[in-house]
Each structure stands twice: as C-alpha cells, then as structure tokens.
Design a protein around this motif. Structure first.
Motif, PDB file in Angstrom:
ATOM      1  N   ILE A 128     -15.831   3.870  33.097  1.00 40.41           N
ATOM      2  CA  ILE A 128     -16.625   5.097  32.688  1.00 40.41           C
ATOM      3  C   ILE A 128     -16.371   5.463  31.212  1.00 40.41           C
ATOM      4  O   ILE A 128     -15.138   6.275  31.394  1.00 40.41           O
ATOM      5  CB  ILE A 128     -16.790   6.090  33.549  1.00 40.41           C
ATOM      6  CG1 ILE A 128     -17.008   5.675  35.001  1.00 40.41           C
ATOM      7  CG2 ILE A 128     -17.430   7.292  33.267  1.00 40.41           C
ATOM      8  CD1 ILE A 128     -16.842   6.629  36.164  1.00 40.41           C
ATOM      9  N   PRO A 191     -24.996  11.964  37.958  1.00 40.90           N
ATOM     10  CA  PRO A 191     -24.094  11.033  38.781  1.00 40.90           C
ATOM     11  C   PRO A 191     -22.646  11.681  38.601  1.00 40.90           C
ATOM     12  O   PRO A 191     -22.208  12.452  37.781  1.00 40.90           O
ATOM     13  CB  PRO A 191     -23.935   9.922  37.753  1.00 40.90           C
ATOM     14  CG  PRO A 191     -25.497   9.983  37.071  1.00 40.90           C
ATOM     15  CD  PRO A 191     -25.675  11.471  36.710  1.00 40.90           C
ATOM     16  N   ALA A 193     -18.389  10.444  39.660  1.00 41.06           N
ATOM     17  CA  ALA A 193     -17.481   9.735  40.048  1.00 41.06           C
ATOM     18  C   ALA A 193     -16.154  10.445  40.318  1.00 41.06           C
ATOM     19  O   ALA A 193     -15.664  11.265  39.475  1.00 41.06           O
ATOM     20  CB  ALA A 193     -17.171   8.415  39.245  1.00 41.06           C
ATOM     21  N   THR A 205     -12.656   4.285  43.640  1.00 44.62           N
ATOM     22  CA  THR A 205     -13.775   5.136  43.162  1.00 44.62           C
ATOM     23  C   THR A 205     -14.836   5.445  44.072  1.00 44.62           C
ATOM     24  O   THR A 205     -15.274   4.212  44.398  1.00 44.62           O
ATOM     25  CB  THR A 205     -14.084   4.645  41.914  1.00 44.62           C
ATOM     26  OG1 THR A 205     -13.128   4.291  40.946  1.00 44.62           O
ATOM     27  CG2 THR A 205     -15.012   5.428  41.207  1.00 44.62           C
ATOM     28  N   THR A 207     -18.960   7.061  44.211  1.00 46.22           N
ATOM     29  CA  THR A 207     -19.782   7.586  43.251  1.00 46.22           C
ATOM     30  C   THR A 207     -21.048   8.112  43.953  1.00 46.22           C
ATOM     31  O   THR A 207     -21.207   8.009  45.224  1.00 46.22           O
ATOM     32  CB  THR A 207     -20.495   6.468  42.438  1.00 46.22           C
ATOM     33  OG1 THR A 207     -20.845   5.327  43.097  1.00 46.22           O
ATOM     34  CG2 THR A 207     -19.400   5.851  41.317  1.00 46.22           C
ATOM     35  N   THR A 209     -24.199  11.638  43.355  1.00 47.65           N
ATOM     36  CA  THR A 209     -24.712  12.811  42.355  1.00 47.65           C
ATOM     37  C   THR A 209     -23.892  14.042  42.825  1.00 47.65           C
ATOM     38  O   THR A 209     -23.433  14.106  43.964  1.00 47.65           O
ATOM     39  CB  THR A 209     -26.364  12.707  42.530  1.00 47.65           C
ATOM     40  OG1 THR A 209     -26.542  13.400  43.777  1.00 47.65           O
ATOM     41  CG2 THR A 209     -26.715  11.459  42.317  1.00 47.65           C
ATOM     42  N   ILE A 213     -22.734  13.750  46.529  1.00 49.63           N
ATOM     43  CA  ILE A 213     -21.235  13.417  46.600  1.00 49.63           C
ATOM     44  C   ILE A 213     -20.389  13.739  47.869  1.00 49.63           C
ATOM     45  O   ILE A 213     -19.235  13.233  48.220  1.00 49.63           O
ATOM     46  CB  ILE A 213     -20.649  13.414  45.358  1.00 49.63           C
ATOM     47  CG1 ILE A 213     -19.186  12.831  45.021  1.00 49.63           C
ATOM     48  CG2 ILE A 213     -20.440  15.066  45.046  1.00 49.63           C
ATOM     49  CD1 ILE A 213     -19.448  11.230  45.032  1.00 49.63           C
ATOM     50  N   VAL A 232     -21.485   8.190  33.815  1.00 48.29           N
ATOM     51  CA  VAL A 232     -21.198   7.444  35.112  1.00 48.29           C
ATOM     52  C   VAL A 232     -22.054   6.176  35.389  1.00 48.29           C
ATOM     53  O   VAL A 232     -21.585   5.475  36.179  1.00 48.29           O
ATOM     54  CB  VAL A 232     -20.865   8.554  36.143  1.00 48.29           C
ATOM     55  CG1 VAL A 232     -20.786   8.011  37.772  1.00 48.29           C
ATOM     56  CG2 VAL A 232     -20.028   9.556  35.860  1.00 48.29           C
ATOM     57  N   ARG A 233     -23.233   6.412  34.916  1.00 51.93           N
ATOM     58  CA  ARG A 233     -24.035   5.294  35.446  1.00 51.93           C
ATOM     59  C   ARG A 233     -23.529   4.060  34.666  1.00 51.93           C
ATOM     60  O   ARG A 233     -24.080   2.816  35.463  1.00 51.93           O
ATOM     61  CB  ARG A 233     -25.754   5.638  34.912  1.00 51.93           C
ATOM     62  CG  ARG A 233     -26.079   6.733  35.279  1.00 51.93           C
ATOM     63  CD  ARG A 233     -27.703   7.086  34.974  1.00 51.93           C
ATOM     64  NE  ARG A 233     -27.928   8.294  35.130  1.00 51.93           N
ATOM     65  CZ  ARG A 233     -28.523   8.528  36.380  1.00 51.93           C
ATOM     66  NH1 ARG A 233     -28.540   8.014  37.470  1.00 51.93           N
ATOM     67  NH2 ARG A 233     -29.000   9.843  36.439  1.00 51.93           N
ATOM     68  N   ARG A 235     -20.706   2.674  34.952  1.00 51.46           N
ATOM     69  CA  ARG A 235     -19.600   2.137  35.774  1.00 51.46           C
ATOM     70  C   ARG A 235     -20.360   0.689  36.375  1.00 51.46           C
ATOM     71  O   ARG A 235     -19.627  -0.187  36.569  1.00 51.46           O
ATOM     72  CB  ARG A 235     -19.381   3.055  36.976  1.00 51.46           C
ATOM     73  CG  ARG A 235     -18.251   2.490  37.758  1.00 51.46           C
ATOM     74  CD  ARG A 235     -17.802   3.390  39.008  1.00 51.46           C
ATOM     75  NE  ARG A 235     -17.605   2.659  40.250  1.00 51.46           N
ATOM     76  CZ  ARG A 235     -16.131   2.133  40.303  1.00 51.46           C
ATOM     77  NH1 ARG A 235     -15.426   1.846  39.050  1.00 51.46           N
ATOM     78  NH2 ARG A 235     -16.114   1.496  41.529  1.00 51.46           N
ATOM     79  N   GLU A 236     -21.645   0.805  36.884  1.00 54.08           N
ATOM     80  CA  GLU A 236     -22.131  -0.533  37.564  1.00 54.08           C
ATOM     81  C   GLU A 236     -21.972  -1.723  36.779  1.00 54.08           C
ATOM     82  O   GLU A 236     -21.708  -2.651  37.140  1.00 54.08           O
ATOM     83  CB  GLU A 236     -23.586  -0.309  37.821  1.00 54.08           C
ATOM     84  CG  GLU A 236     -24.256  -1.435  38.635  1.00 54.08           C
ATOM     85  CD  GLU A 236     -25.718  -0.924  39.031  1.00 54.08           C
ATOM     86  OE1 GLU A 236     -26.331  -1.982  39.605  1.00 54.08           O
ATOM     87  OE2 GLU A 236     -26.056   0.162  39.019  1.00 54.08           O
ATOM     88  N   GLN A 239     -17.374  -1.604  35.293  1.00 57.00           N
ATOM     89  CA  GLN A 239     -16.115  -1.580  36.149  1.00 57.00           C
ATOM     90  C   GLN A 239     -15.446  -2.984  35.911  1.00 57.00           C
ATOM     91  O   GLN A 239     -16.083  -4.097  35.975  1.00 57.00           O
ATOM     92  CB  GLN A 239     -16.580  -1.178  37.544  1.00 57.00           C
ATOM     93  CG  GLN A 239     -17.343  -1.973  38.246  1.00 57.00           C
ATOM     94  CD  GLN A 239     -17.464  -1.676  39.520  1.00 57.00           C
ATOM     95  OE1 GLN A 239     -16.425  -1.614  40.212  1.00 57.00           O
ATOM     96  NE2 GLN A 239     -18.722  -1.416  39.874  1.00 57.00           N
TER      97      GLN A 239
END
Length: 253
Positions: A128, A191, A193, A205, A207, A209, A213, A232-233, A235-236, A239
């Motif tokens: 992130i 988002p 995390a 981690t 994740t 919203t 969350i 944070v989006r 990360r997909e 990572q």
C-alpha cells in the motif's frame, strides 16, 4: 564520553534499522529497549553491555516513563554511553521528544537517530503506497489512544481529510473511530487495511471499508497499523511481502 542516543530501531524487520542506529547499539554501555524492538538487534551489542527492558503494553508498563527518564540520566551521569532503542522512530509516537527534553533540562548530551516508522513501513510491506499521484497527495498520522482527540472539531477535520490516514495504536477503539469518521462525513465505502506486526514473519493484513471492517476485527490484534484511503485498493496488485512469506512456507512443506 557520556552521551545518550535516542534511536529508532525500525518497524520490526531487524534489517530495517539504519547503519547509524546499529553503530549506537555496538557502542552502548547501557541499552534500554522497548517491547516492539526486534530482540535480534541486541546481539550486536558489545560484550558487557547492560540491557534494561522498558516494554509497555496497554495498562501494563514494566517501567513508568518517569523511571525510564531517571535511568537515562542516572547512567549518563556515571559517564556511560546510553542507547535508548525504540520501535519505529523515536519522534513519531515514541515519546522521544519527552525524553530529549528531560536530557536537555538535566544538561546531558544526547543525539537523535531517526528510524523507519511503522506508519510508512507496514503499508509498504502490505503493498500500500501512502501517496499516489492519482489517489493521494497527503498523509496524516494520528494516535488512536490520544485522550484529547475526542472533540467535534477533531473528528470533523479528520473526516474531511482527502488523503491517506494512518492510525497508530488504534485497534481497540477502531469501532468507535469508524463510527465518528462516518458520522462527520467520511465515506463509509472508503477502503481500510489493518496490518498486524508489519515487516515481520507474523505480518497479517485484513481489508474492508469503514462500513465493513468491524466484522473482521476479531481476526486482528495489536500491534497493528490502520490505513484508510483510496490507496488501499492498490494492495490487490502490489502486495508482495505476504506472498513471499506464503511461498517460503509452501516451499518448506
């Protein structure tokens, strides 16, 4: 020659301490270290170094801050080189400023050695980026345990923040934080995390919203870094560390 070094040990991965920080470990006569310091770093101290554990957990302190301050002054007055080793960076929620002020008041020579704060390192290891030209041009670091922050003005300002928000020590109160942020205008679909033991082999981690969350908080605990924002989006895609850890475990099996 007597001197106190206030040193950031970094976020957990022992390889992330600075070269200068490592040198202060090696030259220490007395080394005071915190709970979040990776104890692997202690092996680089010289033979005969006196170690003093100063670990703190919520409502459970091995030594009170005043006692730590007294020890720094006591050993420095004995002509010792004292290294105060702190997790992350000593001047970012590390109480290093308070300790430096005491040393100044007492006329004791000191030096600050910055470290990598978990607010930057944990998100990086989780894939992130805190800033991104299209998603975030600013970052705000806040403490989740500051008793002075619970005001309308505080939550209004925080909820209006358009960049990335990083919350230290905030897991316990995070349901309340989510409630306040959305109450004062932050998008509930933003988002989130939460990164547990970032940069270490125990990193994990979760994740979601702001709205969802809380359903996953039972999966996480302190110490954890909370990151809120559009970044944070990413990360997909980005990572890398946890994938590396998973691959290492698979290979071992």
């Amino acid at each position: 020659m007597a001197k106190v070094y206030l040193v950031g040990a970094g976020p957990g991965d022992p390889e992330l301490i600075t070269v200068k920080g490592m040198k202060t470990i090696a030259k220490a006569d007395v080394l005071l270290y915190d709970r979040l310091v990776n104890e692997e770093l202690l092996q680089y101290a010289s033979p005969g170094t006196k170690f003093i554990y100063c670990g703190k957990m919520p409502d459970q302190h091995t030594l009170k801050q005043e006692e730590i301050n007294d020890l720094l002054c006591y050993y420095a007055r004995q002509g010792k080189v004292v290294t105060r080793l702190k997790g992350g960076d000593p001047f970012i929620f590390g109480r290093g400023g308070e300790e430096a002020a005491v040393l100044y008041k007492e006329g004791i020579d000191f030096e600050i050695v910055p470290g990598i704060t978990s607010g930057a390192a944990a998100p990086a290891y989780a894939g992130i980026p805190l800033t991104h030209r299209e998603l975030s041009s600013s970052v705000t670091f806040v403490s989740g345990v500051d008793p002075n922050q619970d005001t309308v003005e505080y939550w209004t300002d925080l909820a209006k923040h358009k960049g990335t928000l990083c919350i230290y020590m905030g897991v316990k109160k995070f349901p309340y934080t989510c409630e306040q942020l959305t109450k004062y205008g932050m998008d509930p679909d933003l988002p989130v995390a939460i990164i547990h033991w970032g940069t270490t082999s125990e990193q994990k981690t979760i994740t979601g919203t702001l709205a969802t969350i809380q359903n996953k908080l039972h999966l996480i605990a302190n110490p954890s870094m909370i990151v809120i924002g559009e970044v944070v989006r990413l990360r997909e895609q980005l990572q890398w560390f946890e994938k590396t850890q998973l691959s290492a475990v698979s290979s071992a099996i």
